[in-house]
Scaffold this active site. Structure first.
Site, PDB file in Angstrom:
ATOM      1  N   LYS A  19      44.718  45.694  49.228  1.00 10.84           N
ATOM      2  CA  LYS A  19      44.347  45.846  47.941  1.00 10.84           C
ATOM      3  C   LYS A  19      45.374  47.308  47.144  1.00 10.84           C
ATOM      4  O   LYS A  19      45.590  48.127  48.301  1.00 10.84           O
ATOM      5  CB  LYS A  19      43.000  46.294  47.763  1.00 10.84           C
ATOM      6  CG  LYS A  19      42.554  46.251  46.278  1.00 10.84           C
ATOM      7  CD  LYS A  19      42.404  44.732  45.655  1.00 10.84           C
ATOM      8  CE  LYS A  19      41.937  44.529  44.295  1.00 10.84           C
ATOM      9  NZ  LYS A  19      41.349  43.289  43.954  1.00 10.84           N
ATOM     10  N   ASP A  30      44.724  42.175  39.129  1.00 10.41           N
ATOM     11  CA  ASP A  30      43.610  42.799  39.129  1.00 10.41           C
ATOM     12  C   ASP A  30      43.101  43.217  37.799  1.00 10.41           C
ATOM     13  O   ASP A  30      44.008  43.022  36.802  1.00 10.41           O
ATOM     14  CB  ASP A  30      43.002  43.515  40.484  1.00 10.41           C
ATOM     15  CG  ASP A  30      41.486  43.980  40.466  1.00 10.41           C
ATOM     16  OD1 ASP A  30      40.818  43.004  41.027  1.00 10.41           O
ATOM     17  OD2 ASP A  30      40.889  45.078  39.849  1.00 10.41           O
TER      18      ASP A  30
HETATM   19  P1  NDP Z   1      40.817  42.187  33.282  1.00 12.40           P
HETATM   20  O1  NDP Z   1      41.575  43.469  33.357  1.00 12.40           O
HETATM   21  O2  NDP Z   1      41.326  40.937  32.907  1.00 12.40           O
HETATM   22  O3  NDP Z   1      39.396  42.421  32.500  1.00 12.40           O
HETATM   23  C1  NDP Z   1      38.528  43.232  32.774  1.00 12.40           C
HETATM   24  C2  NDP Z   1      37.334  43.132  31.960  1.00 12.40           C
HETATM   25  O4  NDP Z   1      36.266  44.124  32.143  1.00 12.40           O
HETATM   26  C3  NDP Z   1      37.526  43.641  30.345  1.00 12.40           C
HETATM   27  O5  NDP Z   1      36.992  42.924  29.471  1.00 12.40           O
HETATM   28  C4  NDP Z   1      37.225  45.230  30.624  1.00 12.40           C
HETATM   29  O6  NDP Z   1      37.242  45.720  29.138  1.00 12.40           O
HETATM   30  C5  NDP Z   1      35.993  45.209  31.439  1.00 12.40           C
HETATM   31  N1  NDP Z   1      35.876  46.543  32.108  1.00 12.40           N
HETATM   32  C6  NDP Z   1      37.021  46.970  32.779  1.00 12.40           C
HETATM   33  N2  NDP Z   1      36.449  48.187  33.290  1.00 12.40           N
HETATM   34  C7  NDP Z   1      35.299  48.365  32.565  1.00 12.40           C
HETATM   35  C8  NDP Z   1      34.383  49.405  32.610  1.00 12.40           C
HETATM   36  N3  NDP Z   1      34.756  50.694  33.528  1.00 12.40           N
HETATM   37  N4  NDP Z   1      33.430  49.366  31.920  1.00 12.40           N
HETATM   38  C9  NDP Z   1      33.127  48.249  31.097  1.00 12.40           C
HETATM   39  N5  NDP Z   1      33.748  47.223  30.876  1.00 12.40           N
HETATM   40  C10 NDP Z   1      35.056  47.233  31.792  1.00 12.40           C
HETATM   41  O7  NDP Z   1      40.219  41.885  35.005  1.00 12.40           O
HETATM   42  P2  NDP Z   1      39.637  40.716  35.590  1.00 12.40           P
HETATM   43  O8  NDP Z   1      39.180  40.033  34.700  1.00 12.40           O
HETATM   44  O9  NDP Z   1      41.098  40.373  36.320  1.00 12.40           O
HETATM   45  O10 NDP Z   1      38.786  41.363  36.487  1.00 12.40           O
HETATM   46  C11 NDP Z   1      37.383  41.584  36.550  1.00 12.40           C
HETATM   47  C12 NDP Z   1      36.701  41.820  37.791  1.00 12.40           C
HETATM   48  O11 NDP Z   1      37.119  40.605  38.488  1.00 12.40           O
HETATM   49  C13 NDP Z   1      37.301  43.024  38.545  1.00 12.40           C
HETATM   50  O12 NDP Z   1      35.938  43.494  39.447  1.00 12.40           O
HETATM   51  C14 NDP Z   1      38.114  42.321  39.706  1.00 12.40           C
HETATM   52  O13 NDP Z   1      38.371  43.343  40.698  1.00 12.40           O
HETATM   53  C15 NDP Z   1      37.683  41.140  39.834  1.00 12.40           C
HETATM   54  N6  NDP Z   1      38.156  40.027  40.358  1.00 12.40           N
HETATM   55  C16 NDP Z   1      39.155  39.353  39.600  1.00 12.40           C
HETATM   56  C17 NDP Z   1      40.099  38.648  40.331  1.00 12.40           C
HETATM   57  C18 NDP Z   1      41.186  37.914  39.456  1.00 12.40           C
HETATM   58  O14 NDP Z   1      41.828  37.020  39.812  1.00 12.40           O
HETATM   59  N7  NDP Z   1      41.475  38.512  38.430  1.00 12.40           N
HETATM   60  C19 NDP Z   1      39.710  37.948  41.484  1.00 12.40           C
HETATM   61  C20 NDP Z   1      38.574  38.551  42.048  1.00 12.40           C
HETATM   62  C21 NDP Z   1      38.082  39.446  41.525  1.00 12.40           C
HETATM   63  P3  NDP Z   1      38.465  46.564  28.385  1.00 12.40           P
HETATM   64  O15 NDP Z   1      39.318  45.601  28.310  1.00 12.40           O
HETATM   65  O16 NDP Z   1      37.843  47.223  27.313  1.00 12.40           O
HETATM   66  O17 NDP Z   1      39.117  47.502  29.761  1.00 12.40           O
END
Ligand code: NDP
Length: 444
Positions: free
Chosen positions: A126, A166
């Protein structure tokens, strides 16, 4: 003191400022107790757990770049190459101001078991940076990505370490990093996944984590006598995972009534309009207030709150530790049937235990969100063959993988007397393959 307790104590002592890493290691090692106890003497002699919790390699580097005003900015970059027993390191890059070594280590550690569960030959890694893409111009994001890759390219390669996206790293960032890698190395190769479709990306990779989460959840529900159709679903997050989880849940006949971001959340009594959400988040990169402004059935609330909405299925898809014990109590009081993690470690240990004790079906992220990395591995296969598969072909492989992951977790939980505890099942099923490979490869 048992071997597991000794190793956990050592881990905390040697890595004192890494609470998320402690939490992830504790969850995994605790649930491995039945396997470790059966092999304690051998594992101890081989220092197997010590080797498992210490990354093979970790790099930390300076990332200088110039902003639009001509000011030089400096961020920190990380890549943790945790375990390559079953294949090249594989795992995403996270760009978010909260990123530090402990967060990258927790994610890299989880990734080892997740990747093993997919059944594909990929090790765990990672990386990321404390850079915040939010509010930056495209040119600034490009400047940062190019500088980040100028250093990272020394450490990665299609047979060594293959990063993906991510939080904060989507198609735009992957494109800029791929361009810089190709320029420096003079090699057109599958060194990153999540690439655009015109330069080696896989169809269905964008959708994979969210879709995979629902394939896993549907199988878990089905095997416990429930159907997704007609269920009310609450989703947190509004990023890549949340958007495609919402889309697939609705395709399965469920109604998703919430999404959230870091400033607030939406309740939409008619069900989330995915096309509108995509336009706001993927195209305009705007806040959720715009969603409420565009839809009569939607209410916008400041702050945190999606778990207070009555639902059958809860899907945390934003970030770590976003669902705590109070949220778990509310969900149980409201009659939730299943909680399935789309994000990595979104549920605290206390909340997980409470949900399980109260009979809620609980899908741990390392199993239920493995669809993203599984499809990344399918992208690697296509890059190696220099071929592209159709959307349907990738999607059907993804579905098959997720159903198999559920059954691997289910079988392992039964084998060790923890029926329906899919946390224990996922950790043991992921661990067994890695340990076997580590043992076969000697003390390295
Ligand atoms: P994105 O950046 O596309 O989206 C993240 C979302 O979560 C946004 O809506 C963001 O809001 C919100 N968010 C992030 N940090 C916070 C926080 N501290 N408090 C509240 N809301 C928060 O990321 P992903 O959708 O790719 O990833 C989301 C999760 O899924 C993570 O845990 C990631 O590790 C996990 N994941 C992702 C994979 C992938 O293929 N993308 C694969 C496996 C796991 P805002 O835009 O306002 O920051």
């Amino acid at each position: 003191m048992s071997y597991v307790d000794e190793v956990l104590a050592q881990l905390i002592e040697k890595n004192p400022a890494e609470p998320e890493f402690h939490q992830a290691a504790k969850e995994v090692l605790e649930s491995l107790r039945p396997v470790v106890e059966q092999n304690e003497e051998k594992f101890r002699k081989d220092a197997l757990l010590e080797r498992l919790i210490n990354p093979e390699r970790q790099v930390k580097f300076r990332v200088p770049w110039v902003d639009d005003k001509g000011q030089v900015q400096v961020n920190t970059g990380y890549r943790v190459e945790f375990n390559s027993a079953i294949g090249p390191y594989k795992g995403g890059l996270r760009f978010h101001p909260s990123v530090n070594l402990g967060i990258i280590k927790f994610l890299g550690f989880e990734q080892i078991f997740k990747n093993s569960l997919t059944g594909l030959p990929i090790g765990g890694g990672k990386g990321g940076s404390d850079f915040d893409p939010k509010g930056k111009s495209d040119r600034e994001v490009m400047a940062f990505c190019q500088s980040f890759m100028t250093e990272l390219q020394r450490h990665i390669g299609p047979n060594t370490d293959v990063p993906a996206g991510d939080i904060g790293v989507g198609g735009r960032e992957i494109g800029y990093m791929f361009g810089q890698y190709k320029r420096i190395r003079n090699a057109y190769e599958g060194v990153l996944t999540g690439k655009g479709l015109t330069y080696g990306g896989s169809l269905a990779r964008t959708e994979a984590t969210g879709y995979g989460l629902l394939y896993y959840t549907e199988e878990m529900m089905k095997c416990n006598g429930h159907d997704m159709a007609g269920k009310t679903v609450v989703v947190s997050g509004a990023g890549n995972v949340a958007i495609y989880a919402t889309q697939k849940a609705q395709q399965m006949g469920a109604k998703v009534v919430t999404v959230s971001d870091s400033t607030g959340w939406i309740y939409d009594s008619e069900g989330i309009d995915v096309e509108l959400l995509k336009e706001i988040k993927e195209v305009k990169r705007a806040r959720l207030t715009e969603y409420a402004a565009a839809r009569k059935s939607a209410e916008y609330h400041e702050g945190k709150g999606v778990w207070s909405v009555k639902c059958d299925v809860a899907l945390p898809c934003a970030t770590q530790n976003e669902l705590d014990i109070e949220d778990a109590k509310t969900l149980v009081a409201n009659g939730v049937i299943a909680v399935a993690e789309g994000a990595n470690m979104p549920t605290t240990l206390e909340a997980t235990e409470y949900l399980q004790e109260n009979g809620v079906l609980f899908a741990p992220g390392k199993a239920s969100n493995a669809g993203g990395v599984a499809t990344s591995a399918l992208e690697m296969s296509q890059n190696s063959e220099r071929l592209s598969w159709s959307f349907e072909e990738v999607d059907s492989k993804l579905k098959n993988i997720m159903v198999n992951i559920f059954h691997a977790c289910d079988d392992a939980s039964k084998k060790y007397g923890y029926e329906k505890n899919y946390v224990v099942g996922a950790n043991i099923a992921g661990f067994e393959k890695v340990v076997d490979a580590m043992t076969a490869q000697g003390i390295v």
